[in-house]
Design an enzyme around this catalytic site. Structure first.
Site, PDB file in Angstrom:
ATOM      1  N   MET A  62     -21.305 -16.317  41.205  1.00  0.00           N
ATOM      2  CA  MET A  62     -22.454 -16.330  42.026  1.00  0.00           C
ATOM      3  C   MET A  62     -23.746 -15.931  41.095  1.00  0.00           C
ATOM      4  SD  MET A  62     -21.710 -16.484  45.987  1.00  0.00           S
ATOM      5  CE  MET A  62     -21.420 -14.932  46.367  1.00  0.00           C
ATOM      6  N   LEU A  84     -24.064 -11.276  36.840  1.00  0.00           N
ATOM      7  CA  LEU A  84     -22.828 -11.069  36.108  1.00  0.00           C
ATOM      8  C   LEU A  84     -22.662  -9.763  35.713  1.00  0.00           C
ATOM      9  CD1 LEU A  84     -22.926 -14.442  33.954  1.00  0.00           C
ATOM     10  CD2 LEU A  84     -21.964 -13.955  36.150  1.00  0.00           C
ATOM     11  N   HIS A  90     -16.990 -10.534  35.526  1.00  0.00           N
ATOM     12  CA  HIS A  90     -17.066 -11.915  35.007  1.00  0.00           C
ATOM     13  C   HIS A  90     -16.869 -12.189  33.737  1.00  0.00           C
ATOM     14  CE1 HIS A  90     -20.000 -11.209  38.707  1.00  0.00           C
ATOM     15  NE2 HIS A  90     -19.199 -12.398  39.054  1.00  0.00           N
ATOM     16  N   LYS A 132      -9.971  -9.064  42.441  1.00  0.00           N
ATOM     17  CA  LYS A 132     -10.901  -8.169  43.532  1.00  0.00           C
ATOM     18  C   LYS A 132     -10.887  -8.668  44.757  1.00  0.00           C
ATOM     19  CE  LYS A 132     -15.333  -7.046  43.190  1.00  0.00           C
ATOM     20  NZ  LYS A 132     -15.643  -7.388  44.560  1.00  0.00           N
ATOM     21  N   ASP A 133     -11.017 -10.113  44.666  1.00  0.00           N
ATOM     22  CA  ASP A 133     -11.201 -11.124  46.114  1.00  0.00           C
ATOM     23  C   ASP A 133      -9.587 -11.577  45.922  1.00  0.00           C
ATOM     24  OD1 ASP A 133     -14.405 -11.232  46.524  1.00  0.00           O
ATOM     25  OD2 ASP A 133     -13.929 -11.642  44.346  1.00  0.00           O
ATOM     26  N   VAL A 152     -11.700  -5.680  37.008  1.00  0.00           N
ATOM     27  CA  VAL A 152     -12.249  -4.663  36.117  1.00  0.00           C
ATOM     28  C   VAL A 152     -12.761  -3.475  36.655  1.00  0.00           C
ATOM     29  CG1 VAL A 152     -13.908  -4.644  34.036  1.00  0.00           C
ATOM     30  CG2 VAL A 152     -12.458  -6.711  34.635  1.00  0.00           C
ATOM     31  N   SER A 159     -18.719  -4.969  40.680  1.00  0.00           N
ATOM     32  CA  SER A 159     -18.942  -6.032  41.887  1.00  0.00           C
ATOM     33  C   SER A 159     -20.686  -6.183  41.570  1.00  0.00           C
ATOM     34  CB  SER A 159     -18.534  -5.520  43.233  1.00  0.00           C
ATOM     35  OG  SER A 159     -19.613  -6.190  43.974  1.00  0.00           O
ATOM     36  N   SER A 160     -21.318  -7.453  42.001  1.00  0.00           N
ATOM     37  CA  SER A 160     -22.494  -7.833  41.585  1.00  0.00           C
ATOM     38  C   SER A 160     -23.257  -6.919  42.795  1.00  0.00           C
ATOM     39  CB  SER A 160     -22.655  -9.011  41.920  1.00  0.00           C
ATOM     40  OG  SER A 160     -21.992 -10.042  40.973  1.00  0.00           O
TER      41      SER A 160
HETATM   42  O1  PAF Z   1     -16.114 -15.375  43.965  1.00  0.00           O
HETATM   43  C1  PAF Z   1     -17.190 -15.608  44.050  1.00  0.00           C
HETATM   44  O2  PAF Z   1     -18.203 -15.249  43.265  1.00  0.00           O
HETATM   45  C2  PAF Z   1     -17.464 -16.772  45.019  1.00  0.00           C
HETATM   46  O3  PAF Z   1     -16.899 -16.870  46.154  1.00  0.00           O
HETATM   47  C3  PAF Z   1     -17.193 -17.999  44.503  1.00  0.00           C
HETATM   48  C4  PAF Z   1     -15.751 -18.250  43.944  1.00  0.00           C
HETATM   49  C5  PAF Z   1     -17.990 -18.277  43.173  1.00  0.00           C
HETATM   50  C6  PAF Z   1     -17.632 -19.296  45.223  1.00  0.00           C
HETATM   51  O4  PAF Z   1     -18.694 -19.301  45.568  1.00  0.00           O
END
Ligand code: PAF
Length: 282
Positions: free
Chosen positions: A30, A33, A37, A152-153, A179, A188-189
């Site tokens: 999203m 970065l 990422h 992380k997610d 990371v 995290s963003s």
């Molecule tokens: O993890 C993320 O940044 C978002 O959930 C993703 C996988 C890009 C989907 O929008």
């Protein structure tokens, strides 16, 4: 590196790559970065002929309008970072290119086999429906050989594995380690929205999680949960939304330490919602 906004243009590029029998490594993002990422992108570059990164702040996965509005966006800076990491194509569509109004207004339905009943799924109703909706669309458009996601997610990753298995996408999902900043704070963003003082406080989240590995040796899962929540809530501006220790395969609450386990947490630091997790047993 090419910056593409339209699905038609993207399809033409994908056809060309596939005709030449080249492999595609895909990193969905999203934007906003950070090194987390970029670690995924560098791995995708190393393991495939082409690395494609999507940048799309997906409206259907936000259950809070303010969070969507305040989500950091900086396409120009992101593009520079991606170019130096070796990305070949950025796909950065507008919302109208991806969704028709009906898709925005009606929840996308998917059978999560219970994986969405806990943690993020419980506290952010509809969030994972939106994630599966966008990731499945992006997989259909990009047809990657491998797709890279961060641990992380943790729950998102479990759901993506389930989605790929049930929808037969034929894409290999590559799980990538969290990371962290040198302080331990998970990248995290959303960290961009923290003040300098809040950032110092947020470090306590990972600190307590790492310490919990030591006290887990003497306590039950429930006792560890309570202690982690108490210690983090003691820090001014930090409020734990949930901390759960679950079986890392089923995401069901942990009955005993004999199971593979992960502790997942969501904490508000002021208005900013941060998540992190820690493995206890693999
Ligand atoms: O993890 C993320 O940044 C978002 O959930 C993703 C996988 C890009 C989907 O929008």
């Amino acid at each position: 590196m090419r910056l593409i906004n339209s699905k038609t243009e993207l399809s033409t590029e994908i056809q060309l790559i596939k005709t030449n029998n080249k492999t595609i490594g895909f990193v969905p993002t999203m934007g906003a970065l950070h090194e987390g990422h970029l670690a995924l992108v560098k791995r995708a570059v190393a393991e495939n002929d082409f690395c494609i990164v999507s940048i799309f702040v997906n409206p259907t996965q936000f259950n809070n309008a303010t969070d969507l509005e305040k989500y950091p966006r900086n396409l120009e800076k992101d593009a520079k970072l991606l170019e130096s990491a070796g990305c070949k194509i950025i796909f950065a569509p507008e919302s109208e290119e991806i969704y028709n109004p009906e898709e925005i207004n009606n929840r996308f339905e998917f059978d999560f086999n219970g994986l969405d009943n806990v943690m993020e799924g419980k506290f952010r109703p509809g969030h994972f429906n939106g994630v599966v909706q966008i990731v499945s669309k992006l997989f259909s458009l990009i047809q990657p050989d491998k797709a890279y996601f961060g641990e992380k997610d943790f729950q998102q990753l479990a759901i993506i594995h389930h989605m790929v298995n049930t929808m037969d996408f034929g894409v290999e999902i590559v799980d990538c380690h969290i990371v962290r900043e040198p302080s331990g704070l998970a990248m995290s963003s959303r960290n961009e929205r923290l003040t300098e003082d809040q950032r110092k406080k947020a470090v306590e989240i990972s600190k307590v999680l790492f310490e919990s590995r030591n006290f887990a040796l003497k306590l039950s899962p429930t006792e560890v949960i309570n202690r982690v929540i108490d210690e983090i809530n003691k820090v001014p501006e930090l409020t734990v939304e949930y901390f759960e220790i679950v079986n890392s395969n089923t995401l069901l609450p942990l009955a005993s330490w004999a199971e593979p386990s992960v502790g997942c947490i969501a904490v508000f630091c002021g208005e900013v919602r941060l998540i992190d997790n820690i493995r206890y047993k693999l």
